[in-house]
Design a protein around this motif. Structure first.
Motif, short mmCIF file in Angstrom:
data_model
loop_
_atom_site.label_atom_id
_atom_site.label_comp_id
_atom_site.label_asym_id
_atom_site.label_seq_id
_atom_site.Cartn_x
_atom_site.Cartn_y
_atom_site.Cartn_z
N ALA A 149 0.84 -1.20 0.00
CA ALA A 149 0.00 0.00 0.00
C ALA A 149 0.86 1.24 0.00
CB ALA A 149 -0.93 0.02 1.22
N LEU A 150 0.47 2.22 -0.80
CA LEU A 150 1.08 3.55 -0.77
C LEU A 150 0.26 4.38 0.20
CD1 LEU A 150 2.03 2.27 -3.49
CD2 LEU A 150 1.99 4.56 -4.47
N THR A 151 0.84 4.72 1.34
CA THR A 151 0.04 5.34 2.38
C THR A 151 0.92 6.14 3.34
OG1 THR A 151 -1.69 4.89 4.02
CG2 THR A 151 0.13 3.30 3.90
N TYR A 152 0.33 6.51 4.48
CA TYR A 152 1.03 7.28 5.49
C TYR A 152 1.32 6.42 6.73
CZ TYR A 152 -0.56 11.43 2.87
OH TYR A 152 -0.79 12.37 1.91
N ASP A 153 2.15 6.93 7.60
CA ASP A 153 2.54 6.20 8.82
C ASP A 153 1.54 6.44 9.94
OD1 ASP A 153 3.21 8.92 9.08
OD2 ASP A 153 4.84 8.50 10.48
N LEU A 154 0.28 6.21 9.68
CA LEU A 154 -0.77 6.44 10.67
C LEU A 154 -1.28 5.13 11.23
CD1 LEU A 154 -2.82 9.26 8.89
CD2 LEU A 154 -1.01 9.50 10.58
N GLU A 155 -1.02 4.90 12.53
CA GLU A 155 -1.51 3.72 13.25
C GLU A 155 -1.19 2.43 12.49
OE1 GLU A 155 -5.43 3.92 14.91
OE2 GLU A 155 -5.29 6.07 15.28
N ILE A 156 0.07 2.25 12.15
CA ILE A 156 0.51 1.03 11.49
C ILE A 156 0.63 -0.08 12.54
CG2 ILE A 156 2.33 -0.06 10.14
CD1 ILE A 156 0.91 2.12 8.60
N PRO A 157 -0.10 -1.19 12.40
CA PRO A 157 -0.03 -2.26 13.41
C PRO A 157 1.28 -3.04 13.32
CG PRO A 157 -1.45 -2.91 11.58
CD PRO A 157 -1.07 -1.49 11.33
N ASN A 158 1.54 -3.85 14.34
CA ASN A 158 2.80 -4.56 14.43
C ASN A 158 3.00 -5.60 13.33
OD1 ASN A 158 3.56 -3.15 16.73
ND2 ASN A 158 2.64 -4.64 18.13
N ASP A 159 1.90 -6.12 12.77
CA ASP A 159 2.03 -7.15 11.74
C ASP A 159 2.19 -6.57 10.34
OD1 ASP A 159 -0.58 -6.20 11.86
OD2 ASP A 159 -1.45 -8.06 11.11
N VAL A 160 2.28 -5.25 10.26
CA VAL A 160 2.47 -4.58 8.97
C VAL A 160 3.78 -3.81 9.00
CG1 VAL A 160 1.59 -2.80 7.40
CG2 VAL A 160 0.00 -4.42 8.47
N HIS A 161 4.60 -4.00 7.99
CA HIS A 161 5.88 -3.29 7.88
C HIS A 161 5.67 -2.00 7.09
CE1 HIS A 161 10.12 -2.44 7.31
NE2 HIS A 161 9.91 -2.34 6.00
N PHE A 162 6.23 -0.90 7.60
CA PHE A 162 6.13 0.38 6.91
C PHE A 162 7.52 0.92 6.60
CE2 PHE A 162 5.86 5.02 6.74
CZ PHE A 162 4.85 5.19 5.79
N GLU A 163 7.75 1.22 5.33
CA GLU A 163 9.02 1.78 4.88
C GLU A 163 8.81 3.25 4.51
OE1 GLU A 163 13.02 1.98 4.07
OE2 GLU A 163 11.93 0.23 4.87
#
Length: 309
Positions: A149-163
């Protein structure tokens, strides 16, 4: 031995099994309800097995046989995806299916451009696009409906990786003829008496309201909308100001009214734009190539709305 099914039929069946209704599956995979219904009927006829129990006005549920068929269908689809990965590894090319999602406020700006440039660079990739709010995208990642997903760093849960790829400070949108529109920067205190038009999307709304709360302010909310284009038109017509983190692409609202974009000053949390993926997922060659492609475009400043004014 000839196959008694197509992969497309299995994809539609699994989508309905996950969604619990044909209508919801239709929305999720962007395929018409009649096409999905036909695929399921063909599977039931071919295998002589009732896959779903139809509940009036309450969707569908898998029969005991349908649950076993569902597990087998998912295994077949997973194995087919693995074959695409093997082909990519052997050929050294990124190929096969890839579905990416985008936050609804970002989608009009970036999805078509990213899809076109990626497919031009990797012609053997089969790319499709989904959009939704932040909560929608997280669920799509968890259900493996999208790869990234192309998105923002808003409330990213632990099972999702955000770069994270880009930092986007908040910006005020004002009517072009507003007395504050010519300022080089504004604080939220400068706007405390102004009517505020809130972008009322799950999680996003909490971010914008938190900016005021951190400054000890309560915004004067006069309108709420889930559409950025509606927000822009309301602003241009003098109904209030709005906040965004996207850089200016045009000084015109969708209805032609003039807008001014003024950076906010102060200790305000910026949003970070980036790529969200499932922590547990195997990173295929095509997914790796897509993430690198997006990162390069951000670095080059060629993604609309993410560059510097």
């Amino acid at each position: 031995m000839a196959l008694r099914f197509t992969f497309r039929q299995l994809e539609y069946f699994v989508a309905v099994g996950d969604a619990g209704s044909i209508a919801l599956a239709s929305q999720r995979i962007n395929v018409s309800s009649p096409s999905i219904s036909s695929a399921i009927s063909q599977l039931e006829t071919e295998f002589g097995l009732q896959l779903f129990v139809r509940h009036h006005a309450q969707g569908l549920s898998l029969t005991p046989g349908g649950r076993q068929f569902f597990k087998a269908a998912k295994t077949i689809l997973d194995n087919a995806a693995a074959l695409s990965d093997i082909t990519s590894e052997v050929s050294g090319e990124a190929r096969g299916p890839l579905t990416f999602g985008a936050l609804s406020t970002l989608a009009p700006l970036v999805t078509a451009s990213v899809r076109r440039s990626f497919q031009a660079a990797f012609p053997f990739a089969d790319v499709s696009v989904r959009e939704g709010n932040q909560s929608d995208l997280i669920q799509m990642i968890r259900r493996a409906e999208i790869n990234v997903a192309l998105t923002y760093d808003l409330e990213i849960p632990n099972d999702v990786h955000f770069e994270p790829l880009a930092t986007l400070p908040p910006i005020a949108i004002l009517p072009a003829d507003h007395p504050l529109a010519q300022r080089e920067g504004l604080s939220l205190h400068d706007l405390r008496e102004e009517a505020y038009i809130l972008l009322d999307l799950p999680i996003s709304r909490d971010y914008f309201l938190s900016l005021f709360q951190r400054e000890g302010l309560k915004p004067k909310i006069v309108e709420r909308t889930t559409q950025m284009t509606v927000s822009q038109s309301l602003v241009a017509n003098g109904f209030g100001f709005a906040l965004t983190n996207m850089h200016r692409l045009s000084d015109r609202a969708p209805d032609g009214g003039k807008l001014a974009y003024v950076p906010l000053v102060g200790d305000l949390r910026p949003m970070k734009f980036g790529l969200a993926t499932n922590q547990a997922d195997h990173v295929s060659r095509v997914l790796s190539a897509f993430c690198e492609h997006v990162a390069q475009r951000v670095k080059a400043g060629s993604l609309p709305g993410l560059g510097v004014d």
